[in-house]
Design a protein around this motif. Structure first.
Motif, PDB file in Angstrom:
ATOM      1  N   VAL A  10       0.904  -1.177  -0.063  1.00 14.08           N
ATOM      2  CA  VAL A  10       0.095  -0.041   0.047  1.00 14.08           C
ATOM      3  C   VAL A  10       1.124   1.233  -0.006  1.00 14.08           C
ATOM      4  N   LEU A  11       0.618   2.036  -0.922  1.00  8.80           N
ATOM      5  CA  LEU A  11       1.353   3.465  -1.090  1.00  8.80           C
ATOM      6  C   LEU A  11       1.017   4.288   0.181  1.00  8.80           C
ATOM      7  N   LYS A  12       2.075   4.600   0.856  1.00 11.83           N
ATOM      8  CA  LYS A  12       1.991   5.236   2.079  1.00 11.83           C
ATOM      9  C   LYS A  12       2.329   6.729   2.000  1.00 11.83           C
ATOM     10  N   GLY A  13       3.351   6.897   1.144  1.00 13.89           N
ATOM     11  CA  GLY A  13       3.927   8.300   0.631  1.00 13.89           C
ATOM     12  C   GLY A  13       4.754   8.251  -0.574  1.00 13.89           C
ATOM     13  N   HIS A  14       4.460   9.379  -1.266  1.00 14.68           N
ATOM     14  CA  HIS A  14       5.096   9.332  -2.383  1.00 14.68           C
ATOM     15  C   HIS A  14       5.864  10.566  -2.780  1.00 14.68           C
ATOM     16  N   ASN A  31      -5.862   5.743  -0.927  1.00 13.36           N
ATOM     17  CA  ASN A  31      -6.037   7.158  -0.376  1.00 13.36           C
ATOM     18  C   ASN A  31      -5.452   8.220  -1.565  1.00 13.36           C
ATOM     19  N   GLY A  32      -5.186   7.923  -2.731  1.00 10.95           N
ATOM     20  CA  GLY A  32      -4.705   8.706  -3.623  1.00 10.95           C
ATOM     21  C   GLY A  32      -3.431   9.447  -3.348  1.00 10.95           C
ATOM     22  N   LYS A  92      -1.270   8.891 -10.730  1.00 12.98           N
ATOM     23  CA  LYS A  92      -2.412   8.565  -9.903  1.00 12.98           C
ATOM     24  C   LYS A  92      -3.498   8.110 -11.109  1.00 12.98           C
ATOM     25  N   LYS A  93      -3.868   6.665 -10.124  1.00 17.80           N
ATOM     26  CA  LYS A  93      -4.912   6.361 -11.195  1.00 17.80           C
ATOM     27  C   LYS A  93      -6.303   6.083 -10.460  1.00 17.80           C
ATOM     28  N   LYS A 110      -4.882   2.106  -7.864  1.00 22.74           N
ATOM     29  CA  LYS A 110      -3.575   1.609  -8.010  1.00 22.74           C
ATOM     30  C   LYS A 110      -2.600   2.574  -8.117  1.00 22.74           C
ATOM     31  N   PHE A 111      -1.498   2.268  -7.876  1.00 22.28           N
ATOM     32  CA  PHE A 111      -0.173   2.877  -8.358  1.00 22.28           C
ATOM     33  C   PHE A 111       0.911   1.858  -9.008  1.00 22.28           C
TER      34      PHE A 111
END
Length: 461
Positions: free
Chosen positions: A26-30, A393-394, A400-401, A405-406
């Motif tokens: 899960v993407l937590k930060g980018h 959570n975008g 961004k999808k 998804k990422f």
């Protein structure tokens, strides 16, 4: 003989080591550091290093005019129709690019290592070698540049001539070394390198303290073509007179220090060459990479080794990080694909007129491995897929999808580290300015970092 028996016994169970499970991420930060970010070199550096990329043109002839070379082309999107990237070389200053290794320093700060510059010994003599400290802001997706550590060899620890040989500070360049992975033990930095391959020890000011050639059981010092014992070739060299075991750019891409700092595991990026069989090392169709161990206290190789089985013969390994005493995470990826699969070329479509990715990102994974007894294969417990990351959570700042998804669509996801017991970070090497896998606009990839929540993955057995 003991090594040969262990290796033979290992091969008998090769088919039983690849039972794996895919785990969610899960993407937590980018966050992103712009591809255009530059740093000035120290005041005591030769003027030669004030600009970079002067030798990247046709025939490697020097170009001194900033931007005087033709625009760079990205050949990964479609090899038959290379896509132009809106960058011309050379540039003023040094590009903070090509993040090949990463380690978490705490408080949102990471140390990132820039590799040799522009891809080879020949085109990177004016690329100074650097380690950067950057603090990321996960809320904004921005990067706060803290400092750069410029690597040097003032005490002449390297046994070969360097580009800045006659200067006092002796800053190191991409024609001297190809640095790829980094670890911190006490007040020293340990860097895995590819030209040798070598293991290098620096202080926090970037000064080289010690230089170690590798020692592979059953082989001795496994050499790449750029190893100082081979390159440059003797003037009377004859065809076939020089042999080497490590394919170019397949050295210590991965290395990881143990939690207690007493040992370093060094993992070759690709299989070694077996001259007897005229093939890269394999058994029963499974190609494998060797991993060797270095004793930090005694400053020597232990004589132990392990074998990492590749999922595909053409795959390569990126960075590595230890979870605990016996388990680690390793990037395994293909070396040719890039671009969001959603924008892959359809039948009959190519890059003429309508851009698309002819070979979009396909195999980009982080594996968890367990390291058993010396002389055996590592166990691949499971993996996360970097082109199938959940982003409910975008959080993504780019790419961004709408389906939650990422994707990390880069050719080279090449740095990974442990942040805490549930979180890892992954960075891309943008091969500046030659990779453009994030967008179809002909823009070089930025240096991205993805902060991933992977508790089940890290806890898997």
């Amino acid at each position: 003989m003991r090594f040969l028996l262990l290796l033979a016994a290992t091969f008998l169970v090769v088919t039983g080591i690849n039972a794996q499970q895919k785990f969610p991420a899960v993407l937590k930060g980018h966050a992103l550091l712009a591809d255009s970010f530059r740093v000035d070199v120290p005041a005591d550096a030769p003027e030669f290093f004030q600009t970079a990329g002067k030798y990247t043109g046709s025939g490697k002839k020097r170009m001194d005019k900033i931007g005087g070379l033709p625009a760079v082309f990205d050949t990964n999107a479609d090899p038959s129709t290379p896509r132009p990237v809106n960058v011309s070389l050379p540039i003023k200053g040094q590009s903070v690019q090509g993040m090949s290794g990463v380690r978490y320093l705490g408080n949102g700060m990471f140390a990132l290592i820039t590799d040799n510059g522009y891809g080879s010994k020949f085109n990177s003599p004016d690329a100074i070698l650097m380690v950067h400290v950057i603090q990321y802001d996960w809320a904004t997706g921005g990067a706060n540049y803290i400092r750069t550590i410029f690597l040097s060899d003032p005490n002449k620890k390297l046994p070969f001539q360097i580009v800045a040989e006659t200067t006092k500070t002796r800053y190191l360049s991409g024609a001297d070394l190809d640095i790829e992975s980094i670890n911190f033990i006490g007040d020293t930095m340990w860097i895995g390198e590819e030209f040798g391959p070598y293991l290098l020890e620096f202080d926090w000011d970037g000064k080289l303290l010690n230089f170690y050639e590798n020692a592979v059981p059953g082989i001795g010092s496994a050499k790449a073509p750029e190893n100082y014992n081979i390159f440059p070739l003797p003037t009377n060299g004859q065809p076939g007179a020089v042999t080497f075991e490590v394919r170019r750019s397949r050295g210590f891409e991965s290395s990881a220090s143990t939690i207690d700092g007493k040992f370093i595991y060094a993992l070759f990026e690709g299989p070694l060459w077996n001259a007897t069989n005229s093939t890269y090392e394999q058994k029963d169709g499974v190609f494998f990479n060797r991993m060797i161990k270095f004793n930090v206290t005694s400053r020597n190789w232990t004589g132990e080794q392990w074998f990492y089985p590749l999922e595909n013969a053409a795959n390569v390994l990126g960075d590595m990080a230890m979870i605990d005493d016996t388990s680690a995470i390793v990037i395994e990826r293909d070396d040719t694909t890039e671009g969001d699969p959603d924008f892959g070329c359809k039948a009959g479509q190519n890059n003429t007129g309508t851009y698309c990715f002819a070979r979009p990102a396909a195999f980009k994974r982080v594996y968890k491995i367990v390291i058993g007894e010396p002389g055996t294969y590592v166990k691949k417990v499971g993996y996360i897929d970097l082109i199938d990351i959940d982003d409910p959570n975008g959080v993504a700042k780019i790419g961004k999808k709408s389906n939650g998804k990422f994707v990390m669509p880069h050719q080279n996801p090449e740095g990974v580290c442990i942040v805490d017991k549930t979180t890892i970070a992954v960075v891309n090497d943008n091969n500046y300015p030659g990779n453009a896998g994030r967008t179809l606009a002909g823009k070089p990839d930025d240096n991205e970092i993805a902060w991933l929540s992977v508790p089940e993955f890290l806890a898997a057995v």
